[in-house]
Scaffold this motif. Structure first.
Motif, short mmCIF file in Angstrom:
data_model
loop_
_atom_site.label_atom_id
_atom_site.label_comp_id
_atom_site.label_asym_id
_atom_site.label_seq_id
_atom_site.Cartn_x
_atom_site.Cartn_y
_atom_site.Cartn_z
N ALA A 43 2.08 -19.53 -6.82
CA ALA A 43 2.77 -19.31 -5.55
C ALA A 43 3.10 -17.84 -5.31
N LEU A 44 3.25 -17.06 -6.38
CA LEU A 44 3.62 -15.66 -6.24
C LEU A 44 2.49 -14.77 -6.72
N GLU A 45 2.12 -13.82 -5.87
CA GLU A 45 1.14 -12.80 -6.26
C GLU A 45 1.56 -11.52 -5.56
N ILE A 46 1.67 -10.45 -6.32
CA ILE A 46 2.12 -9.17 -5.77
C ILE A 46 1.09 -8.09 -6.13
N HIS A 47 0.68 -7.35 -5.12
CA HIS A 47 -0.28 -6.26 -5.31
C HIS A 47 0.38 -4.93 -4.97
N PHE A 48 0.12 -3.94 -5.80
CA PHE A 48 0.48 -2.56 -5.50
C PHE A 48 -0.81 -1.77 -5.46
N MET A 49 -1.06 -1.11 -4.35
CA MET A 49 -2.24 -0.26 -4.19
C MET A 49 -1.73 1.15 -3.94
N GLU A 50 -1.98 2.02 -4.91
CA GLU A 50 -1.41 3.36 -4.89
C GLU A 50 -2.48 4.37 -4.47
N ILE A 51 -2.32 4.89 -3.27
CA ILE A 51 -3.32 5.80 -2.70
C ILE A 51 -3.52 7.06 -3.55
N PRO A 52 -2.47 7.71 -4.08
CA PRO A 52 -2.72 8.90 -4.90
C PRO A 52 -3.61 8.61 -6.12
N LYS A 53 -3.41 7.48 -6.76
CA LYS A 53 -4.25 7.10 -7.90
C LYS A 53 -5.68 6.80 -7.45
N LEU A 54 -5.81 6.18 -6.28
CA LEU A 54 -7.14 5.90 -5.74
C LEU A 54 -7.90 7.20 -5.48
N LEU A 55 -7.22 8.18 -4.91
CA LEU A 55 -7.88 9.45 -4.62
C LEU A 55 -8.36 10.14 -5.89
N VAL A 56 -7.57 10.04 -6.95
CA VAL A 56 -8.01 10.60 -8.25
C VAL A 56 -9.24 9.86 -8.73
N SER A 57 -9.22 8.54 -8.67
CA SER A 57 -10.37 7.74 -9.10
C SER A 57 -11.60 8.03 -8.25
N ILE A 91 6.35 8.64 8.15
CA ILE A 91 5.90 8.37 6.78
C ILE A 91 6.04 9.62 5.92
N LEU A 92 5.63 10.77 6.45
CA LEU A 92 5.75 12.02 5.70
C LEU A 92 7.22 12.37 5.44
N ASP A 93 8.08 12.16 6.44
CA ASP A 93 9.51 12.41 6.27
C ASP A 93 10.10 11.51 5.20
N ILE A 129 0.88 -1.17 0.00
CA ILE A 129 0.00 0.00 0.00
C ILE A 129 0.92 1.21 0.00
N LEU A 130 0.89 1.94 -1.10
CA LEU A 130 1.86 3.01 -1.33
C LEU A 130 1.21 4.39 -1.28
N ASN A 131 1.90 5.32 -0.68
CA ASN A 131 1.41 6.69 -0.64
C ASN A 131 2.10 7.52 -1.73
N PHE A 132 2.47 6.87 -2.81
CA PHE A 132 3.07 7.54 -3.96
C PHE A 132 2.73 6.73 -5.20
N ARG A 133 2.89 7.37 -6.35
CA ARG A 133 2.64 6.69 -7.62
C ARG A 133 3.84 5.81 -7.94
N TYR A 134 3.58 4.56 -8.28
CA TYR A 134 4.68 3.64 -8.54
C TYR A 134 4.58 2.99 -9.92
N VAL A 135 3.45 2.39 -10.24
CA VAL A 135 3.30 1.68 -11.52
C VAL A 135 3.00 2.73 -12.58
N LYS A 136 4.06 3.16 -13.26
CA LYS A 136 3.95 4.29 -14.20
C LYS A 136 3.12 3.96 -15.44
N SER A 137 3.08 2.71 -15.85
CA SER A 137 2.40 2.36 -17.09
C SER A 137 0.90 2.13 -16.91
N SER A 138 0.38 2.43 -15.72
CA SER A 138 -1.05 2.23 -15.48
C SER A 138 -1.60 3.37 -14.63
#
Length: 170
Positions: free
Chosen positions: A64-78, A147-149, A34-43
């Motif tokens: 066996a492997l599953e990775i999730h990125f949840m980007e809060i800034p993109k969520l707020l825009v949506s 977190i802010l720092d 759960i990220l407080n910044f934009r990470y996945v640039k292609s989406s």
């Protein structure tokens, strides 16, 4: 970030192994970032899920492997664009809860939802209990400042790197 994520995934996955255990007994390991910044640039999607697939035919090697990125800034825009609806999507609801302390509009919408969702209502009640506990509140503020720092340091590093590349190209 991707190597850090894979490292943490690998640690969790490998820690399951016990002496005499068969590899087939290893459970699926899911990493959630759960990220407080934009990470996945292609989406522009706030939630991206990754697996291991064969390159050409796209069939999975393993589950066996599953990775999730949840980007809060993109969520707020949506959310602001009404393409992410906390009334209909439980994940949106819980991710927005992370922003509710700092956003009255989100808090009001989630409080409305909590009237119909007993689990969300319980979360709000626990949150209010914690808010009344001076020690817990101090821990919350301390963690929030850290977190802010960290976010500011990441932005500064990104800016310094861009300036360095710009100078090299000039």
């Amino acid at each position: 970030m991707e190597k850090r994520t894979l490292y943490y995934w690998a640690c969790i996955f490998s820690d399951q192994m016990q002496k005499g255990m068969a590899y087939a007994e290893l459970a699926q390991t899911i990493t959630i970032n759960i990220l407080n910044f934009r990470y996945v640039k292609s989406s522009n999607q706030y939630h991206s899920t990754f697996h291991i697939y064969e390159d050409t035919e796209r069939f999975p090697l393993t589950d066996a492997l599953e990775i999730h990125f949840m980007e809060i800034p993109k969520l707020l825009v949506s959310w602001r664009n009404h393409t992410a609806n906390p009334h209909e999507d439980r994940l949106v609801r819980w991710l927005l809860l992370l922003e509710a302390a700092d956003n009255e509009e989100i808090r009001n919408e989630l409080e409305e939802i909590a009237m119909k969702d007993p689990v969300m209502k319980e979360a709000f009640e626990k949150w209010e209990d914690i808010s009344r506990d001076p020690h817990a509140l101090a821990e919350y503020h301390s963690r929030r400042m850290a977190i802010l720092d960290e976010a500011a340091a990441i932005r500064k590093l990104s800016y310094v790197n861009k300036e360095h590349v710009k100078k090299e190209n000039d």
